[in-house]
Enzyme design. Sequence first.
Site, PDB file in Angstrom:
ATOM      1  N   GLU A  39       6.128  -1.143  34.564  1.00 12.74           N
ATOM      2  CA  GLU A  39       5.267  -0.100  34.023  1.00 12.74           C
ATOM      3  C   GLU A  39       4.414  -0.738  32.944  1.00 12.74           C
ATOM      4  O   GLU A  39       4.885  -1.580  32.179  1.00 12.74           O
ATOM      5  CB  GLU A  39       6.107   1.032  33.441  1.00 12.74           C
ATOM      6  CG  GLU A  39       5.303   2.236  33.059  1.00 12.74           C
ATOM      7  CD  GLU A  39       6.168   3.475  32.822  1.00 12.74           C
ATOM      8  OE1 GLU A  39       5.576   4.533  32.567  1.00 12.74           O
ATOM      9  OE2 GLU A  39       7.403   3.379  32.902  1.00 12.74           O
ATOM     10  N   GLY A  40       3.156  -0.371  32.917  1.00 16.52           N
ATOM     11  CA  GLY A  40       2.251  -0.919  31.922  1.00 16.52           C
ATOM     12  C   GLY A  40       1.062  -0.011  31.739  1.00 16.52           C
ATOM     13  O   GLY A  40       1.083   1.152  32.152  1.00 16.52           O
ATOM     14  N   SER A  41       0.027  -0.552  31.131  1.00 13.11           N
ATOM     15  CA  SER A  41      -1.172   0.240  30.881  1.00 13.11           C
ATOM     16  C   SER A  41      -1.836   0.651  32.193  1.00 13.11           C
ATOM     17  O   SER A  41      -2.523   1.668  32.262  1.00 13.11           O
ATOM     18  CB  SER A  41      -2.147  -0.551  30.020  1.00 13.11           C
ATOM     19  OG  SER A  41      -2.489  -1.762  30.656  1.00 13.11           O
ATOM     20  N   PHE A  42      -1.631  -0.138  33.265  1.00 14.78           N
ATOM     21  CA  PHE A  42      -2.222   0.155  34.573  1.00 14.78           C
ATOM     22  C   PHE A  42      -1.569   1.345  35.247  1.00 14.78           C
ATOM     23  O   PHE A  42      -2.169   2.033  36.048  1.00 14.78           O
ATOM     24  CB  PHE A  42      -2.090  -1.059  35.506  1.00 14.78           C
ATOM     25  CG  PHE A  42      -0.656  -1.390  35.846  1.00 14.78           C
ATOM     26  CD1 PHE A  42      -0.014  -0.773  36.910  1.00 14.78           C
ATOM     27  CD2 PHE A  42       0.065  -2.300  35.099  1.00 14.78           C
ATOM     28  CE1 PHE A  42       1.309  -1.054  37.215  1.00 14.78           C
ATOM     29  CE2 PHE A  42       1.377  -2.599  35.394  1.00 14.78           C
ATOM     30  CZ  PHE A  42       2.008  -1.972  36.450  1.00 14.78           C
ATOM     31  N   GLY A  43      -0.304   1.587  34.978  1.00 15.74           N
ATOM     32  CA  GLY A  43       0.461   2.608  35.675  1.00 15.74           C
ATOM     33  C   GLY A  43       1.863   2.108  35.940  1.00 15.74           C
ATOM     34  O   GLY A  43       2.494   1.522  35.051  1.00 15.74           O
ATOM     35  N   LYS A  44       2.337   2.287  37.155  1.00 18.43           N
ATOM     36  CA  LYS A  44       3.710   1.914  37.500  1.00 18.43           C
ATOM     37  C   LYS A  44       3.724   1.043  38.753  1.00 18.43           C
ATOM     38  O   LYS A  44       2.811   1.102  39.575  1.00 18.43           O
ATOM     39  CB  LYS A  44       4.542   3.169  37.758  1.00 18.43           C
ATOM     40  CG  LYS A  44       4.648   4.065  36.551  1.00 18.43           C
ATOM     41  CD  LYS A  44       5.344   5.367  36.897  1.00 18.43           C
ATOM     42  CE  LYS A  44       5.292   6.283  35.682  1.00 18.43           C
ATOM     43  NZ  LYS A  44       5.415   7.666  36.036  1.00 18.43           N
TER      44      LYS A  44
ATOM     45  N   ASP B  24      -7.460 -12.547  34.078  1.00 13.51           N
ATOM     46  CA  ASP B  24      -6.200 -12.191  33.405  1.00 13.51           C
ATOM     47  C   ASP B  24      -5.095 -13.119  33.883  1.00 13.51           C
ATOM     48  O   ASP B  24      -3.994 -12.683  34.205  1.00 13.51           O
ATOM     49  CB  ASP B  24      -5.844 -10.725  33.662  1.00 13.51           C
ATOM     50  CG  ASP B  24      -4.853 -10.172  32.639  1.00 13.51           C
ATOM     51  OD1 ASP B  24      -4.689 -10.787  31.557  1.00 13.51           O
ATOM     52  OD2 ASP B  24      -4.232  -9.132  32.918  1.00 13.51           O
TER      53      ASP B  24
ATOM     54  N   ILE C 242       9.956  -0.971  39.277  1.00 16.35           N
ATOM     55  CA  ILE C 242      10.166  -2.361  38.847  1.00 16.35           C
ATOM     56  C   ILE C 242       9.225  -2.773  37.724  1.00 16.35           C
ATOM     57  O   ILE C 242       9.324  -3.885  37.210  1.00 16.35           O
ATOM     58  CB  ILE C 242      10.054  -3.362  40.025  1.00 16.35           C
ATOM     59  CG1 ILE C 242       8.709  -3.238  40.729  1.00 16.35           C
ATOM     60  CG2 ILE C 242      11.212  -3.164  40.990  1.00 16.35           C
ATOM     61  CD1 ILE C 242       8.470  -4.305  41.779  1.00 16.35           C
TER      62      ILE C 242
END
Length: 178
Positions: free
Chosen positions: A14-19, A130, A12
Amino acid sequence: MGWDDYKLIKKIGEGSFGKAWLVKSNKDAKSCVVKEINMSKMVPKERVEARKEVSVLAQMKHPNIVSYIESFEELGNLFIVMDFCDGGDLHTRIQSARGIAFPEDQALDWFVQTALALKHVHDRKILHRDLKSQNIFLTSAGQVKLGDFGVAKVLANTMELAKTAIGTPYYMSPGKNI
């Protein structure tokens, strides 16, 4: 505790953090989100920071904060299991309104719930760092849930200032000496 306890439904986010994965618990068929953070290429300090999100989220017990369920590590990844907010995020809700204003009562309700979540966080000497519409989640019942404590800062005391610049630059308030 681990992937054996969950049935994978779909990715659902995905980003710089992971999935982020939508899953169902095998115990009670409850929908949850599993945030996957790849730690295999991180230096030790980054791994400590990733695990810090788990400890910060686990401290948060409030109806307007995404609930921590459990966490586990497998094959170099950290997995954080949290409640699923079936109403999506506030950013997507605003975008889908296509310029049509929300009723004042609705905006005020979201604001108050967000403020209550922040009060709970600040009472524990934690700064979210954030805060943005993508990190404010909604339930289908209209409840706001503050999430994503990945860059949170725990203050040693109320007089300590958080002087680091971190977060999503597009949303950072203007400041001096950054």
